[in-house]
Design a protein around this motif. Structure first.
Motif, PDB file in Angstrom:
ATOM      1  N   THR A 163       7.357   2.342   3.161  1.00 59.23           N
ATOM      2  CA  THR A 163       7.417   3.754   3.535  1.00 59.23           C
ATOM      3  C   THR A 163       7.887   3.903   4.976  1.00 59.23           C
ATOM      4  O   THR A 163       7.273   3.364   5.891  1.00 59.23           O
ATOM      5  CB  THR A 163       6.042   4.425   3.387  1.00 59.23           C
ATOM      6  N   PRO A 164       8.970   4.628   5.188  1.00 57.44           N
ATOM      7  CA  PRO A 164       9.434   4.817   6.566  1.00 57.44           C
ATOM      8  C   PRO A 164       8.500   5.754   7.322  1.00 57.44           C
ATOM      9  O   PRO A 164       7.979   6.712   6.776  1.00 57.44           O
ATOM     10  CB  PRO A 164      10.827   5.427   6.397  1.00 57.44           C
ATOM     11  N   GLY A 165       8.304   5.455   8.561  1.00 51.90           N
ATOM     12  CA  GLY A 165       7.443   6.278   9.397  1.00 51.90           C
ATOM     13  C   GLY A 165       8.027   6.377  10.783  1.00 51.90           C
ATOM     14  O   GLY A 165       9.159   5.972  11.039  1.00 51.90           O
ATOM     15  N   GLU A 166       7.233   6.922  11.703  1.00 52.54           N
ATOM     16  CA  GLU A 166       7.704   7.037  13.086  1.00 52.54           C
ATOM     17  C   GLU A 166       7.874   5.666  13.722  1.00 52.54           C
ATOM     18  O   GLU A 166       8.834   5.420  14.431  1.00 52.54           O
ATOM     19  CB  GLU A 166       6.725   7.876  13.895  1.00 52.54           C
ATOM     20  N   THR A 167       6.921   4.773  13.495  1.00 52.00           N
ATOM     21  CA  THR A 167       7.019   3.410  14.002  1.00 52.00           C
ATOM     22  C   THR A 167       7.127   2.456  12.831  1.00 52.00           C
ATOM     23  O   THR A 167       6.582   2.706  11.753  1.00 52.00           O
ATOM     24  CB  THR A 167       5.789   3.035  14.846  1.00 52.00           C
ATOM     25  N   VAL A 168       7.824   1.368  13.059  1.00 55.84           N
ATOM     26  CA  VAL A 168       7.994   0.373  12.007  1.00 55.84           C
ATOM     27  C   VAL A 168       6.964  -0.728  12.225  1.00 55.84           C
ATOM     28  O   VAL A 168       6.968  -1.381  13.265  1.00 55.84           O
ATOM     29  CB  VAL A 168       9.418  -0.216  12.042  1.00 55.84           C
ATOM     30  N   PRO A 169       6.074  -0.944  11.253  1.00 53.81           N
ATOM     31  CA  PRO A 169       5.056  -1.984  11.430  1.00 53.81           C
ATOM     32  C   PRO A 169       5.665  -3.377  11.272  1.00 53.81           C
ATOM     33  O   PRO A 169       6.651  -3.564  10.563  1.00 53.81           O
ATOM     34  CB  PRO A 169       4.064  -1.691  10.305  1.00 53.81           C
ATOM     35  N   LEU A 170       5.059  -4.332  11.947  1.00 49.48           N
ATOM     36  CA  LEU A 170       5.481  -5.724  11.806  1.00 49.48           C
ATOM     37  C   LEU A 170       4.670  -6.430  10.725  1.00 49.48           C
ATOM     38  O   LEU A 170       5.084  -7.459  10.214  1.00 49.48           O
ATOM     39  CB  LEU A 170       5.319  -6.460  13.135  1.00 49.48           C
ATOM     40  N   GLY A 171       3.507  -5.860  10.390  1.00 48.48           N
ATOM     41  CA  GLY A 171       2.651  -6.442   9.373  1.00 48.48           C
ATOM     42  C   GLY A 171       1.596  -5.449   8.949  1.00 48.48           C
ATOM     43  O   GLY A 171       1.444  -4.382   9.555  1.00 48.48           O
ATOM     44  N   SER A 172       0.873  -5.792   7.899  1.00 46.90           N
ATOM     45  CA  SER A 172      -0.223  -4.946   7.430  1.00 46.90           C
ATOM     46  C   SER A 172      -1.275  -5.814   6.753  1.00 46.90           C
ATOM     47  O   SER A 172      -0.980  -6.904   6.281  1.00 46.90           O
ATOM     48  CB  SER A 172       0.285  -3.862   6.464  1.00 46.90           C
ATOM     49  N   ALA A 173      -2.492  -5.305   6.726  1.00 49.97           N
ATOM     50  CA  ALA A 173      -3.605  -6.009   6.100  1.00 49.97           C
ATOM     51  C   ALA A 173      -4.248  -5.087   5.075  1.00 49.97           C
ATOM     52  O   ALA A 173      -4.504  -3.918   5.357  1.00 49.97           O
ATOM     53  CB  ALA A 173      -4.625  -6.431   7.144  1.00 49.97           C
ATOM     54  N   LEU A 174      -4.490  -5.605   3.891  1.00 53.35           N
ATOM     55  CA  LEU A 174      -5.149  -4.850   2.828  1.00 53.35           C
ATOM     56  C   LEU A 174      -6.429  -5.580   2.440  1.00 53.35           C
ATOM     57  O   LEU A 174      -6.398  -6.778   2.145  1.00 53.35           O
ATOM     58  CB  LEU A 174      -4.239  -4.735   1.603  1.00 53.35           C
ATOM     59  N   SER A 175      -7.528  -4.871   2.460  1.00 52.72           N
ATOM     60  CA  SER A 175      -8.810  -5.471   2.081  1.00 52.72           C
ATOM     61  C   SER A 175      -8.820  -5.803   0.604  1.00 52.72           C
ATOM     62  O   SER A 175      -8.049  -5.250  -0.180  1.00 52.72           O
ATOM     63  CB  SER A 175      -9.947  -4.507   2.399  1.00 52.72           C
ATOM     64  N   ALA A 176      -9.716  -6.673   0.235  1.00 55.15           N
ATOM     65  CA  ALA A 176      -9.855  -7.036  -1.169  1.00 55.15           C
ATOM     66  C   ALA A 176     -10.316  -5.823  -1.967  1.00 55.15           C
ATOM     67  O   ALA A 176     -11.122  -5.016  -1.489  1.00 55.15           O
ATOM     68  CB  ALA A 176     -10.848  -8.174  -1.317  1.00 55.15           C
ATOM     69  N   ALA A 177      -9.774  -5.679  -3.142  1.00 52.81           N
ATOM     70  CA  ALA A 177     -10.169  -4.595  -4.038  1.00 52.81           C
ATOM     71  C   ALA A 177     -10.594  -5.228  -5.361  1.00 52.81           C
ATOM     72  O   ALA A 177     -10.500  -6.437  -5.552  1.00 52.81           O
ATOM     73  CB  ALA A 177      -9.011  -3.631  -4.241  1.00 52.81           C
ATOM     74  N   LYS A 178     -11.020  -4.397  -6.260  1.00 54.73           N
ATOM     75  CA  LYS A 178     -11.482  -4.876  -7.565  1.00 54.73           C
ATOM     76  C   LYS A 178     -10.348  -5.624  -8.274  1.00 54.73           C
ATOM     77  O   LYS A 178      -9.305  -5.053  -8.571  1.00 54.73           O
ATOM     78  CB  LYS A 178     -11.941  -3.681  -8.389  1.00 54.73           C
ATOM     79  N   GLY A 179     -10.552  -6.917  -8.490  1.00 56.87           N
ATOM     80  CA  GLY A 179      -9.564  -7.726  -9.195  1.00 56.87           C
ATOM     81  C   GLY A 179      -8.367  -8.142  -8.357  1.00 56.87           C
ATOM     82  O   GLY A 179      -7.427  -8.733  -8.873  1.00 56.87           O
ATOM     83  N   ARG A 180      -8.375  -7.856  -7.066  1.00 53.03           N
ATOM     84  CA  ARG A 180      -7.248  -8.214  -6.197  1.00 53.03           C
ATOM     85  C   ARG A 180      -7.796  -8.796  -4.905  1.00 53.03           C
ATOM     86  O   ARG A 180      -8.643  -8.206  -4.258  1.00 53.03           O
ATOM     87  CB  ARG A 180      -6.405  -6.976  -5.881  1.00 53.03           C
ATOM     88  N   PRO A 181      -7.298  -9.965  -4.493  1.00 52.79           N
ATOM     89  CA  PRO A 181      -7.785 -10.553  -3.236  1.00 52.79           C
ATOM     90  C   PRO A 181      -7.226  -9.807  -2.025  1.00 52.79           C
ATOM     91  O   PRO A 181      -6.285  -9.017  -2.143  1.00 52.79           O
ATOM     92  CB  PRO A 181      -7.243 -11.985  -3.283  1.00 52.79           C
ATOM     93  N   ALA A 182      -7.808 -10.066  -0.880  1.00 49.43           N
ATOM     94  CA  ALA A 182      -7.291  -9.489   0.363  1.00 49.43           C
ATOM     95  C   ALA A 182      -5.860  -9.989   0.561  1.00 49.43           C
ATOM     96  O   ALA A 182      -5.506 -11.093   0.140  1.00 49.43           O
ATOM     97  CB  ALA A 182      -8.171  -9.888   1.532  1.00 49.43           C
ATOM     98  N   GLN A 183      -5.060  -9.161   1.222  1.00 46.26           N
ATOM     99  CA  GLN A 183      -3.646  -9.495   1.367  1.00 46.26           C
ATOM    100  C   GLN A 183      -3.170  -9.146   2.772  1.00 46.26           C
ATOM    101  O   GLN A 183      -3.487  -8.081   3.298  1.00 46.26           O
ATOM    102  CB  GLN A 183      -2.839  -8.715   0.327  1.00 46.26           C
ATOM    103  N   ILE A 184      -2.415 -10.042   3.359  1.00 47.66           N
ATOM    104  CA  ILE A 184      -1.775  -9.798   4.651  1.00 47.66           C
ATOM    105  C   ILE A 184      -0.278  -9.890   4.433  1.00 47.66           C
ATOM    106  O   ILE A 184       0.226 -10.856   3.860  1.00 47.66           O
ATOM    107  CB  ILE A 184      -2.254 -10.800   5.716  1.00 47.66           C
ATOM    108  N   VAL A 185       0.425  -8.853   4.879  1.00 44.27           N
ATOM    109  CA  VAL A 185       1.871  -8.777   4.699  1.00 44.27           C
ATOM    110  C   VAL A 185       2.534  -8.846   6.066  1.00 44.27           C
ATOM    111  O   VAL A 185       2.114  -8.175   7.005  1.00 44.27           O
ATOM    112  CB  VAL A 185       2.273  -7.451   3.996  1.00 44.27           C
ATOM    113  N   VAL A 186       3.579  -9.670   6.168  1.00 47.30           N
ATOM    114  CA  VAL A 186       4.393  -9.754   7.377  1.00 47.30           C
ATOM    115  C   VAL A 186       5.800  -9.311   6.979  1.00 47.30           C
ATOM    116  O   VAL A 186       6.346  -9.794   5.987  1.00 47.30           O
ATOM    117  CB  VAL A 186       4.411 -11.182   7.958  1.00 47.30           C
TER     118      VAL A 186
END
Length: 142
Positions: free
Chosen positions: A74-97
């Motif tokens: 998703t485009p926004g005002e700033t471009v992220p270099l990475g993101s972190a998503l907490s673990a959810a039901k049936g899905r492990p935590a995820q870090i995206v670069v």
């Protein structure tokens, strides 16, 4: 009447690229040489090196998925270099670069490796709820 053009061959001839006796053309470098790796493979290796460095200190990171994407969705005002998503039901935590934003901000492989490590440390810190300096004591010093 004789035709100067020979009849077409029933099977196509194999294409040869042996110009001037230099041999057949092939890859520039063999697959085991770093030169043959693509930019995305090289970037993925940088992320993996950073993760392995942190896993020695934080064994719980073995359960986190580390993902490399080209650009954020998703485009926004700033471009992220990475993101972190907490673990959810049936899905492990995820870090995206995100590869392209990091590559654009760096000029050399060494700068890229440092920035990738900083991004991974920041995202791990966010995921664990800690300060980046406690995740990696050398954060911000390099």
């Amino acid at each position: 009447m004789d035709s100067p053009v020979p009849p077409p061959a029933s099977e196509p001839r194999p294409r040869r690229r042996d110009r001037h006796g230099r041999g057949m053309r092939g890859p520039v470098a063999p697959p085991q040489v770093p030169l043959s790796a693509s930019r995305s493979e090289t970037f993925r290796d940088l992320v993996q090196d950073s993760v392995e460095r942190l896993e020695r200190r934080w064994p719980q990171l073995a359960e986190v998925d580390f993902v490399v994407l080209d650009v954020p969705g998703t485009p926004g005002e700033t471009v992220p270099l990475g993101s972190a998503l907490s673990a959810a039901k049936g899905r492990p935590a995820q870090i995206v670069v995100y590869r392209r934003p990091v590559e654009i901000r760096t000029k050399s492989r060494d700068e890229r490796a440092l920035l990738v490590h900083e991004v991974v440390v920041e995202q791990v810190a966010e995921l664990l709820g800690l300060a980046p300096e406690s995740v990696d004591p050398r954060y911000g010093q390099e």
